[in-house]
Design a protein around this motif. Structure first.
Motif, short mmCIF file in Angstrom:
data_model
loop_
_atom_site.label_atom_id
_atom_site.label_comp_id
_atom_site.label_asym_id
_atom_site.label_seq_id
_atom_site.Cartn_x
_atom_site.Cartn_y
_atom_site.Cartn_z
N ARG A 70 0.88 -1.34 0.12
CA ARG A 70 0.11 0.02 0.04
C ARG A 70 0.94 1.27 -0.10
O ARG A 70 2.07 1.16 0.19
N LYS A 71 0.26 2.47 -0.10
CA LYS A 71 0.87 3.71 -0.16
C LYS A 71 1.39 3.97 1.03
O LYS A 71 0.83 3.87 2.25
N PRO A 72 2.73 4.55 1.41
CA PRO A 72 3.24 4.76 2.55
C PRO A 72 2.13 5.58 3.45
O PRO A 72 1.59 6.88 2.90
N GLY A 73 2.08 5.33 4.65
CA GLY A 73 0.99 6.31 5.52
C GLY A 73 -0.30 5.60 5.50
O GLY A 73 -1.05 6.07 6.26
N GLN B 116 12.02 -3.86 0.13
CA GLN B 116 12.99 -3.99 1.37
C GLN B 116 13.15 -2.54 1.85
O GLN B 116 13.39 -2.41 2.83
N ALA B 117 13.49 -1.37 0.79
CA ALA B 117 13.52 -0.12 0.91
C ALA B 117 12.13 0.28 1.97
O ALA B 117 12.62 1.15 2.87
N HIS B 118 11.28 0.10 1.37
CA HIS B 118 9.73 0.26 2.05
C HIS B 118 9.84 -0.06 3.47
O HIS B 118 9.43 0.42 4.75
N LEU B 119 10.27 -1.47 3.70
CA LEU B 119 10.39 -2.05 5.17
C LEU B 119 11.34 -1.48 6.16
O LEU B 119 11.03 -1.25 7.34
N LEU B 120 12.24 -1.09 5.51
CA LEU B 120 13.57 -0.43 6.28
C LEU B 120 13.07 0.87 6.79
O LEU B 120 13.15 1.32 7.96
N LEU B 121 12.27 1.50 6.09
CA LEU B 121 11.63 3.00 6.49
C LEU B 121 10.77 2.63 7.38
O LEU B 121 10.53 3.71 8.48
N ILE B 122 9.98 1.64 7.24
CA ILE B 122 9.08 1.37 8.52
C ILE B 122 9.78 0.87 9.73
O ILE B 122 9.20 1.59 10.77
#
Length: 453
Positions: free
Chosen positions: A208-211, A254-260
């Motif tokens: 999904r879209k971040p946030g 992976q980049a998305h999960l690292l930011l989470i």
């Protein structure tokens, strides 16, 4: 007259030799010991298949076990296999579970939090010792059967802010699996994912879209950080769990999960996705993200995680959810250190992206000025990038592009739309930082080339 018989000296006495049997004194046996030492208890246990406790009624054994603390019970269970069985039966009872496992994790002060975490560290030691002889799969099944009913240990089950459930679970799990090899820990990860649906929940969020699913993002962050990542003080263990979390996903995810997991967290408890895009964030907000990247590149490197595999992830990071403010990109690169910063810029240089390199370098120089880093570091970095170019023409273009970028960014600050006094002051301060950093950089740069003249 009859002679009187001479009375012997032992008249009225019996000599020991001629004393009747019934009058002989016998040695009384010593009274039996009422207290047994640990070694005697062990010998007694080893002398029979059932051990010393077999002579006691089960009711008495339960009374004894109820008087022991969690740590004392964990030590008792190590004496023999029989005692381990008694301890396992005791901690499997509903009475013991209700008393020792079901805890309140919604505390009002730090001392209560520390006490609960210490309690679960002791519980981890107890379950580690009493399941020592079981195969890994059976150990995990027994442990999770006892703890899976605690809502504060499960994802999206507790809505109370500042709940210490995940932290307690993390300390418990760390104590149980301390010293286990990588294969066993991999089984733990799979078992944990099966019981919590962790991977499915991550898949839902990163698709999904971040946030958009802010509560789920926060739950995944807290669970992964407090249960799997943060309890480990040693970098190899933390690296193992981080890789296990990232490995199932493609590079963008992976980049998305690292930011989470490590992105900046706002005071209201949501991840600051748009802060990275819309405004400059302090270096403290990016430090955890930089540490996670460095963790993946640590000297105990894993085969599949090298600098070349991290660079695309770093590229993706800086455009989620949209391209970041350039100063935030520069600050993250500075925090990642010289090696990764140089490799990132050199990769762009080899691909002919002079504009991107020049803009990043100008902001890196500004970050060095604002955050108090030595400008010599920025000068050496520019010199290293300069050496990447092979021909004199390419090197000249690089210097011209860098100098032109200083002028371009200065004009951009002058042209920023100003809608209030505060924004006007911030713009003026940024312009002053740019001019000061440019002067300091060029002074160091010229000194490096002219000092040998």
């Amino acid at each position: 007259m009859a002679k009187m018989k001479k009375t012997p000296r032992n008249v009225g006495q019996y000599s020991l030799k001629h004393m009747p049997q019934q009058y002989k004194r016998t040695r009384r046996p010593l009274s039996a010991r009422t207290i047994m030492t640990r070694s005697m208890l062990t010998l007694s246990s080893n002398s029979s298949t059932t051990g010393f406790f077999y002579r006691l009624p089960m009711e008495v054994i339960d009374i004894i076990l109820r008087q022991l603390s969690v740590l004392e019970m964990s030590v008792l269970g190590m004496v023999s296999k029989d005692l381990t069985g008694y301890v396992v039966d005791h901690i499997s009872s509903l009475v013991w579970k209700n008393k020792m496992i079901t805890q309140n994790f919604h505390h009002t002060n730090s001392n209560e939090v520390k006490s609960t975490i210490q309690h679960y560290r002791a519980l981890g030691l107890l379950f580690k010792r009493c399941t020592l002889l079981l195969p890994t799969k059976d150990r995990l099944k027994f442990i999770f059967n006892n703890f899976s009913q605690i809502s504060c240990f499960m994802l999206e089950q507790c809505l109370v802010p500042n709940c210490s459930g995940f932290s307690s679970f993390g300390v418990f799990l760390q104590t149980v699996i301390a010293g286990w090899n990588e294969l066993e820990c991999h089984r733990v990860f799979n078992f944990l994912c099966d019981h919590t649906n962790l991977l499915q929940k991550i898949a839902t969020v990163i698709s999904r879209k971040p946030g958009l699913l802010s509560y789920r993002e926060l739950q995944i962050r807290l669970f992964c950080r407090q249960v799997l990542l943060d309890p480990w003080l040693n970098r190899p263990e933390c690296q193992f769990w981080l890789i296990e979390l990232l490995k199932p996903w493609p590079m963008v995810s992976q980049a998305h999960l690292l930011l989470i997991l490590y992105g900046p967290l706002l005071p209201e408890g949501t991840i600051g996705w748009h802060d990275l895009v819309d405004r400059v964030v302090p270096h403290g907000h990016l430090w955890e993200l930089a540490k996670s990247i460095l963790l993946l590149l640590a000297r105990f490197q894993v085969k599949d995680w090298t600098t070349d595999s991290i660079l695309p992830i770093l590229e993706e990071l800086t455009v989620i959810p949209e391209p970041w403010n350039m100063e935030n990109v520069a600050r993250l690169l500075v925090l990642c250190g010289n090696h990764l910063c140089y490799t990132f810029l050199a990769n762009k240089a080899l691909n002919g992206r002079l504009h991107d390199i020049s803009r990043l370098i100008v902001f890196i120089i500004m970050v060095c000025e604002k955050d108090g880093y030595h400008m010599n570091w920025a000068v050496r970095l520019v010199h290293q990038i300069y050496q990447v170019f092979t021909t004199a023409v390419e090197k000249l273009y690089f210097i011209q592009s860098l100098e032109g970028m200083f002028s371009k960014i200065t004009r951009e600050f002058f042209e920023l739309p100003v809608t209030g006094e505060i924004q006007e002051r911030e713009t003026f301060q940024m312009l002053c930082v740019l001019l000061d950093s440019s002067a300091r950089f060029h002074a160091k740069f010229l000194h490096m080339f002219l000092k040998d003249e």
